[in-house]
Structures are given as C-alpha cells and as structure tokens.
Design a protein around this motif. Structure first.
Motif, short mmCIF file in Angstrom:
data_model
loop_
_atom_site.label_atom_id
_atom_site.label_comp_id
_atom_site.label_asym_id
_atom_site.label_seq_id
_atom_site.Cartn_x
_atom_site.Cartn_y
_atom_site.Cartn_z
N GLN A 41 8.68 22.28 139.21
CA GLN A 41 9.70 22.02 140.21
C GLN A 41 11.01 22.72 139.86
O GLN A 41 11.64 23.32 140.74
CB GLN A 41 9.95 20.51 140.36
CG GLN A 41 8.82 19.79 141.04
CD GLN A 41 9.04 18.29 141.12
OE1 GLN A 41 9.71 17.70 140.27
NE2 GLN A 41 8.46 17.67 142.13
N LYS A 42 11.40 22.66 138.61
CA LYS A 42 12.66 23.30 138.22
C LYS A 42 12.61 24.81 138.39
O LYS A 42 13.62 25.44 138.69
CB LYS A 42 13.07 22.91 136.81
CG LYS A 42 12.18 23.42 135.70
CD LYS A 42 12.71 22.95 134.36
CE LYS A 42 11.80 23.42 133.23
NZ LYS A 42 12.29 22.93 131.94
N GLU A 43 11.43 25.41 138.23
CA GLU A 43 11.30 26.86 138.42
C GLU A 43 11.46 27.23 139.90
O GLU A 43 12.14 28.20 140.24
CB GLU A 43 9.95 27.34 137.89
CG GLU A 43 9.81 27.22 136.39
CD GLU A 43 8.40 27.47 135.89
OE1 GLU A 43 8.28 28.03 134.78
OE2 GLU A 43 7.42 27.09 136.58
N VAL A 44 10.83 26.44 140.77
CA VAL A 44 10.96 26.69 142.21
C VAL A 44 12.42 26.53 142.63
O VAL A 44 12.97 27.38 143.34
CB VAL A 44 10.06 25.74 143.03
CG1 VAL A 44 10.36 25.85 144.52
CG2 VAL A 44 8.60 26.04 142.76
N ALA A 45 13.05 25.47 142.16
CA ALA A 45 14.46 25.22 142.51
C ALA A 45 15.32 26.40 142.10
O ALA A 45 16.17 26.87 142.88
CB ALA A 45 14.94 23.93 141.86
N ALA A 46 15.12 26.90 140.92
CA ALA A 46 15.91 28.04 140.44
C ALA A 46 15.62 29.29 141.25
O ALA A 46 16.54 30.07 141.56
CB ALA A 46 15.63 28.29 138.96
N MET A 47 14.38 29.49 141.62
CA MET A 47 13.99 30.70 142.37
C MET A 47 14.63 30.76 143.76
O MET A 47 14.91 31.84 144.26
CB MET A 47 12.47 30.80 142.48
CG MET A 47 11.79 31.05 141.15
SD MET A 47 10.01 30.86 141.26
CE MET A 47 9.55 32.52 141.71
N ALA A 77 9.26 31.56 152.45
CA ALA A 77 9.01 32.94 152.01
C ALA A 77 8.37 32.96 150.62
O ALA A 77 7.42 33.71 150.38
CB ALA A 77 10.31 33.74 152.02
N LEU A 78 8.88 32.13 149.71
CA LEU A 78 8.32 32.07 148.36
C LEU A 78 6.84 31.68 148.42
O LEU A 78 6.00 32.27 147.73
CB LEU A 78 9.09 31.04 147.51
CG LEU A 78 8.50 30.74 146.13
CD1 LEU A 78 8.60 31.96 145.21
CD2 LEU A 78 9.20 29.54 145.51
#
Length: 159
Positions: A41-47, A77-78
C-alpha cells in the motif's frame, strides 16, 4: 520485506475472488490490482502521490473528498483499468463534475431546472447552486437524487 502476494491475506483474497470480473466493489478491485503488481500500500501511495493512510482507507471502502479526480486517474493508469472500476457511484459523480454532470443529465432528459427539482424532490435553488458550482452535492443529497430520479441517473454515470 516480502511482497503482498506472499502474505496470507493476499492468498486468502485470491481464493475469495477467482478473477477481476468477480469483484463487486471498488475497494477490493484496488486490492486485486495492487496484489497483481506485487506492491505494498505504501508503494502505491508513493507512486501516485497520495498519503498512505488515504490509500489504506480506499482499500477498506472509506472514500474521502480528498480522493480527487486526479488521484483516481493516476490509480486507474497505474493499474491499467478504467477509472469507473475503482469509484463508487458518489465518487464517480464527483469525478464526472458533480453539478456539471447533473446539468448534463437534466439537459439529456429535456428538463428545465424546475422539472428536475420536481422529479428529484428538492428545491430549484438547490439545483441552481449545484449546477453552478456554488455548492457541492453531499453524499446524502446524492443518495436522495438516486432514490428519486431512478436507476437511469446512476447508470448514466457509468456510460
């Protein structure tokens, strides 16, 4: 740190849903996509440039006004999916412009503001304020509109 696919939670989730098409709600679609990309989750949020707590809330089904159309578009989009797949009806309504969408709906029906107000069981002043952007339609008012305008109102959102 181990990827999400290796967690017990992810494995249980994949047993619950056999394909993306089986998933009935936006928050589980987000989770499915994230697990598919093996992201935390933290990776998606940062991306996508959002706070981790907001993304966690999205996956739990708690949508917020701070979940902007721009963030919705970035997530879609991601994940390579239509934005409609990750928004509930109210959030999609806001994404489609809220008051502008209401005006387009009214015009598609061939109604003036008073006719829409009569069908929606709200005041004409409310319609004017919403369409002009003076006021944002609350989730409670949106539910009232859906209840009184019938199924073609939310189905037009998904077109």
């Amino acid at each position: 740190m181990a990827g999400p696919r290796t967690t017990v939670e992810a494995q249980a989730f994949y047993r619950m849903y056999h394909s993306y098409a089986d998933i009935p709600n936006p928050w589980d679609r987000l989770r499915w996509c994230r697990y598919g990309l093996d992201l935390l989750q933290k990776e998606v949020a940062a991306m996508v440039g959002m706070e981790e707590w907001l993304y966690q809330d999205l996956e739990s089904g708690a949508f917020h006004r701070s979940f902007t159309p721009e963030l919705a578009d970035k997530l879609a989009a991601l994940y390579g999916i239509p934005v409609e797949d990750i928004l509930d009806d109210y959030t999609l309504f806001l994404h489609r412009g809220g008051g502008d969408f209401l005006r387009r709906y009214r015009e598609a029906k061939g109604w003036n503001r008073q006719q829409l107000a009569d069908h929606a069981k709200v005041g004409r002043t409310s319609i004017r304020c919403w369409e002009s952007g003076q006021k944002i339609i609350s989730q409670k008012c949106f539910c009232h509109l859906v209840e009184n305008l019938g199924s073609d109102f939310p189905s037009m959102l998904r077109m």
